[in-house]
Scaffold this motif. Structure first.
Motif: not given
Length: 529
Positions: A356-380
């Motif tokens: 659980a600890d490894r999965a949760e840490a990895f998913i948080f980092e993926a979530w953070l990376s995906r949002l920080t790379a988004a601009d205002v037109e990004d569908p996400i």
């Protein structure tokens, strides 16, 4: 039954030196009394003729069906097959037009190969002089049937253009007069109930205003003791057809596809209003109410997502993870998320498990990376905005969902119409319906799309954080409790599929083991459909 060279008649047991089959046909009774010789009477007449000719009846074939229309006549096909295959040397039929009204097409399959007797016409294919008469008579029967069909079609079309009800039985809630005019049925639907016409109006109102399902309507009608059109219990599919039936809005109907009445169109492509004996239209509900009911009906086909639970999950990724081996969810157990197949001893070809600890840490980092790379037109970001708005402004979101549902329903109707055209539904005489139906369907899509556009204004993003800068996102995450963190993940993630580790003790590699399905905004889903 055969004994050496003797055949036993299946009708009377009399032996004869030869065998013959009888073919008896009567047109299917649609309405009223049709003056035709019954199949039993034809059988008796054929039986007598067979013994006069020295034949024993081997088999009696019977059909109650049209001789001209392209309908299945199982016994006719079997009789021809037996005759052409040599199973029997002769076939008796009452008359040429009882045999077939497709002209010489069916006759040429057997004439010259076996004997065919047409009793009433006094024709015998064994007589060379009769063959031409048989073929001519068959062609005359075909022409008569085609002309009759054309006259009936023209008459019905004229009646439809005049607003008369052509079908045999009026829709439930209406009654039809002897001169084919429809009027509201004021008969009480049941004891202490309003009229049938009023019940129809209430059905539309409940669906349009109260979002009642078709099964809710059935329970209400059955509970009130209202008999269905068949005299028993109501079925939800019948209520569904009622809500889409053009006659309840006052439009003339025609059946182009089986079981799907469409609004009738005259020669100029215009819909025709049904008329009562007094002249005014007879619609039980208005267009707006019918459209609202149909939109509500479309919404009911989509499974609602209920995010409100009595027992709140206690782990971050519960409900998001799916096993890559079997697709089951991965609940929390001990210190890990484990494939649900473990519960109940069910099998899984590739049962996944992850700390659980490894999965949760990895998913948080993926979530953070995906949002920080988004601009205002990004569908996400638009997907996250829609889901956050649904959480904080549920009433406005429901209006937007209703608009999008109406758009999907309009686009589905347009797609179905185009598929029907491609499949040949609108070939031939039905071709004149396609253009006006296409115009109406296109206008419905454009109208629904313009309504949806009100919710797609540029810059209309509603997010739970001030920006997608890494520091702000991290601070928002650290300040959130578990339920909020779960919501933050689900704003942008639909599902995470977890593959089984390559071997026991393998080093955790989230990039190889996790497949994340990122959210798409409703608008993107609409475009994909």
């Amino acid at each position: 039954m055969q004994d050496s060279d003797t055949y036993i008649c299946v009708l009377c047991g009399k032996p004869e030196a030869q065998s013959i089959d009888l073919y008896c046909r009567k047109s299917k009774l649609v309405r009223g009394h049709r003056q035709e010789l019954s199949t039993d009477a034809q059988e008796e007449q054929g039986h007598r003729r067979a013994h006069r000719e020295g034949y024993a009846v081997r088999k009696v074939w019977k059909d109650i069906a049209s001789g001209f229309k392209d309908v299945e006549r199982a016994d006719f096909d079997r009789a021809l097959k037996a005759l052409a295959g040599g199973a029997v040397p002769a076939l008796w039929a009452y008359a040429v037009d009882r045999f077939s009204r497709k002209g010489a097409e069916d006759l040429l399959k057997v004439i010259g190969k076996a004997r065919v007797i047409f009793d009433m016409d006094g024709l015998d294919s064994n007589e060379p002089r009769d063959r031409r008469w048989i073929i001519n008579r068959a062609e005359e029967a075909r022409e008569y049937s085609e002309n009759l069909s054309r006259r009936v079609k023209d008459t019905k079309e004229e009646q439809r253009d005049g607003g008369l009800w052509v079908a045999g039985r009026a829709p439930w809630g209406y009654q039809v007069s002897p001169d084919r005019f429809l009027s509201p049925d004021e008969t009480p639907a049941a004891k202490a109930m309003p009229s049938r016409a009023d019940v129809v109006r209430e059905i539309f109102r409940r669906v349009a205003e109260d979002s009642a399902s078709t099964r809710d309507i059935c329970r209400w009608l059955d509970g009130a003791g209202v008999p269905s059109p068949g005299g028993s219990f109501w079925r939800h599919n019948y209520v569904h057809r009622m809500l889409r039936h053009p006659a309840y809005v006052g439009w003339q109907v025609v059946q182009i596809r089986a079981g799907h009445p469409e609004a009738y169109r005259d020669a100029k492509g215009r819909r025709v209003a049904l008329k009562s004996a007094g002249g005014p239209p007879v619609g039980l509900v208005d267009e707006k109410t019918a459209q609202a009911a149909q939109t509500a009906l479309s919404q009911q086909t989509r499974v609602p997502v209920d995010n409100k639970r009595d027992t709140r999950p206690k782990h971050l990724l519960t409900g998001l993870l799916r096993c890559g081996g079997c697709g089951r969810s991965m609940p929390f157990g001990g210190t890990s998320y484990v494939c649900g197949a473990a519960n109940g001893g069910r099998g899984c070809p590739g049962r996944a498990s992850v700390r659980a600890d490894r999965a949760e840490a990895f998913i948080f980092e993926a979530w953070l990376s995906r949002l920080t790379a988004a601009d205002v037109e990004d569908p996400i970001l638009h997907a996250a905005s829609e889901r956050w708005a649904a959480r904080i402004r549920p009433e406005e979101t429901e209006e937007e969902k209703a608009a999008r549902t109406a758009l999907r329903a309009a686009e589905a109707s347009l797609k179905r119409l185009l598929n029907d055209r491609q499949n040949g539904v609108y070939d031939g005489p039905a071709a004149r319906y396609f253009a006006p139906l296409l115009r109406d369907a296109t206008e419905a899509v454009e109208s629904a799309r313009s309504e949806v556009e009100r919710y797609n204004a540029p810059g209309r993003l509603a997010l739970p954080f001030l920006s997608v800068e890494k520091d702000i996102l991290t601070a928002s995450w650290e300040a959130a409790d578990l339920p909020m963190r779960r919501d933050l993940l689900r704003l942008v993630i639909d599902r995470i599929t977890v593959a089984k580790a390559p071997h026991q003790g393998a080093k955790f590699d989230g990039m190889k083991r996790f497949t994340i399905e990122w959210a798409q905004p409703e608008t993107a889903e609409d475009d994909a459909e």
